[in-house]
Design a protein around this motif. Structure first.
Motif: not given
Ligand code: SF4
Lengths: 94, 367
Positions: A36, A50, B117-119, B122, B126, B145-146, B149, B153, B156-157, B259, B262
């Protein structure tokens, strides 16, 4: 949960197709999405929410915000334990 | 006063307080929307430092506090499935649903994990392809937005074990519902700084026109908040309704375009139930149909309806600015952050929790 935490971008790379920066918070780095803030690069300070940087700020602003959040005990909800132990001063040495 | 001296900008704080004191001539009710701002106000005792004519009421700006019980009930139900790992932000795990909360479900064997985090969500997907990862994704426009994303993602993966149980809320429709309600007492709003960092200022300008009511974007530090209050007080005393951005170092007029892009790619605006406030039209976000394969509601056929939460909890009135946490009969007695009866006692940004941390001792003295 509605706050953003300032940190310093120390490297920029790509993981799984996401533009990921290593960002320093309190002596510990965390992977942060820079998707972003495409304009952010190494050495920049970003506000992170986050795990996503949502804006760029200057260093002075970053320091001030970090201190205030620490003072208010608001870092707890936003960062993992290990990252909350050190202040911004220590962060800059690493 | 006890906290002011430890704040390094105390001179600035004093100047702003003096300015407000000189300007105000009448009783004014102002609402800060964001829970982070509520926390600052309580932490530094700003409400007590301000002249008595100014009444601050605390709005519905804590995502943890406004997530509906039906979403929590769905999260708890899906978490109990053998093949599911439920992940969410920390505070969400302690919010009571209609019967229990996620942490209790975890102690009974459900695989519930906390992420920052959403990361992280993810990554778990995985690393454990044999499990279905359901991400209870809550938040305002800052967080959405996070979360968007993460879905984009996963798509995409080609991750086919990642699902979103989404409960997103939008601030402008909530302001519209509050300002337009017949029992509204609020005369001016402090808009949330980080929400505006993401979405910009346009919607807030429109609200000013619609309700002829001043709205000022504010930050999270004591000086930021007092600055916003000073501008609101000046406008109200002059009989003006305007928009002003007093957090310009973070908020630009257009907001964060990437942001927003997305957000628009993954979500569409939809009606949304708010805990305490009921359903507000066009105040939430749902996954667009092209991302239906990631929608936990559809994939797991989750249809638990909304049930009203505990009857003693007056959080609905608190979130509308009609009551203060200390008006609640169980505040600090049977409802504490350790065993919350309502959502505003869970998150440190919830109004009841902020009062509990910083005001309960005053109460004991008064009693
Ligand atoms: S003190 Fe507890 S029960 Fe009372 S309004 Fe707040 S959260 Fe609800």
């Amino acid at each position: 949960m509605c706050l953003a935490i300032p940190g310093k971008v120390i490297s920029v790379g790509e993981e799984n197709g996401i533009r990921i920066g290593r960002v320093l918070f309190g002596g510990v780095t965390q992977p942060v999405s820079l998707d972003f803030v495409p304009e952010a690069s190494i050495g920049d300070y970003v506000m992170v929410h986050v795990g996503f940087a949502i804006s760029r700020v200057n260093q002075e602003e970053a320091e001030k915000t970090w201190q205030t959040l620490e003072e208010m005990g608001l870092l707890a909800g936003e960062l993992p334990e290990a990252n909350r132990t050190a202040g911004l001063a220590e962060r800059d040495q690493s | 006063m006890k906290y002011l001296d430890e704040y390094r900008d105390s001179q600035m704080v004093k100047r702003l307080l003096e300015k407000i004191r000189r300007t105000v001539t009448q009783h004014l009710v102002l609402m800060e929307i964001c829970g982070g701002q509520t926390h600052t106000i309580m932490r530094y005792g700003l409400d007590e430092l301000l002249p008595p004519q100014i009444e601050l009421v605390h709005g519905p700006g804590c995502p943890v506090c406004v997530t509906s019980t039906s979403i929590l009930d769905r999260a708890i139900e899906v978490a109990q499935r053998e093949d599911v790992t439920l992940v969410s932000y920390g505070d969400m795990l302690r919010v009571p649903g209609s019967k229990t909360d996620l942490l209790s479900a975890k102690s009974r064997g459900a695989d519930v994990r906390m992420v920052y985090s959403p990361l992280d969500a993810l990554r778990i997907a995985r690393q454990t392809p044999e499990r279905k990862i359901v991400f209870l994704a809550v938040g305002f426009e800052t967080t959405a937005p996070a979360n968007a994303m993460a879905v984009w993602q996963a798509h995409r993966e080609g991750l086919n074990n990642f699902f979103l149980l989404a409960s997103h809320v939008l601030v402008p429709p909530a302001i519209r519902a509050l300002a337009g309600s017949p029992d509204n007492r609020v005369q001016g709003f402090i808009a949330p700084g980080h929400v505006c960092t993401v979405v910009g200022c346009r919607d807030y300008e429109d609200l000013v026109q619609e309700f002829r009511m001043p709205i000022v974007v504010g930050g999270f530090e004591p000086v930021d908040l007092l600055q916003a209050i000073a501008v609101l007080v000046t406008m109200l005393e002059e009989g003006r309704a305007a928009f002003s951005n007093e957090y310009a170092r973070s908020v630009s007029y257009r907001g964060n375009i990437e942001a927003q892009r997305i957000l628009a790619e993954v979500f569409e605006v939809a009606d949304q139930p708010w805990r305490g406030l009921g359903e507000i039209p066009q105040s939430g976000l749902r996954l667009k149909s092209k991302f239906a394969a990631y929608d936990a509601n559809q994939v797991f056929a989750l249809t638990i309806p909304e049930v009203e939460a505990s009857s003693v909890c007056i959080s609905a009135k608190i979130l509308k600015g009609l009551k203060k946490p200390t008006d609640c009969s169980v505040f600090g007695h049977s409802c504490t952050p350790e065993s919350p009866l309502g959502a505003p006692m869970v998150s440190s940004e919830g109004a009841c929790s902020a009062y509990y941390q910083y005001r309960r001792h005053d109460l004991v003295v008064i009693q």
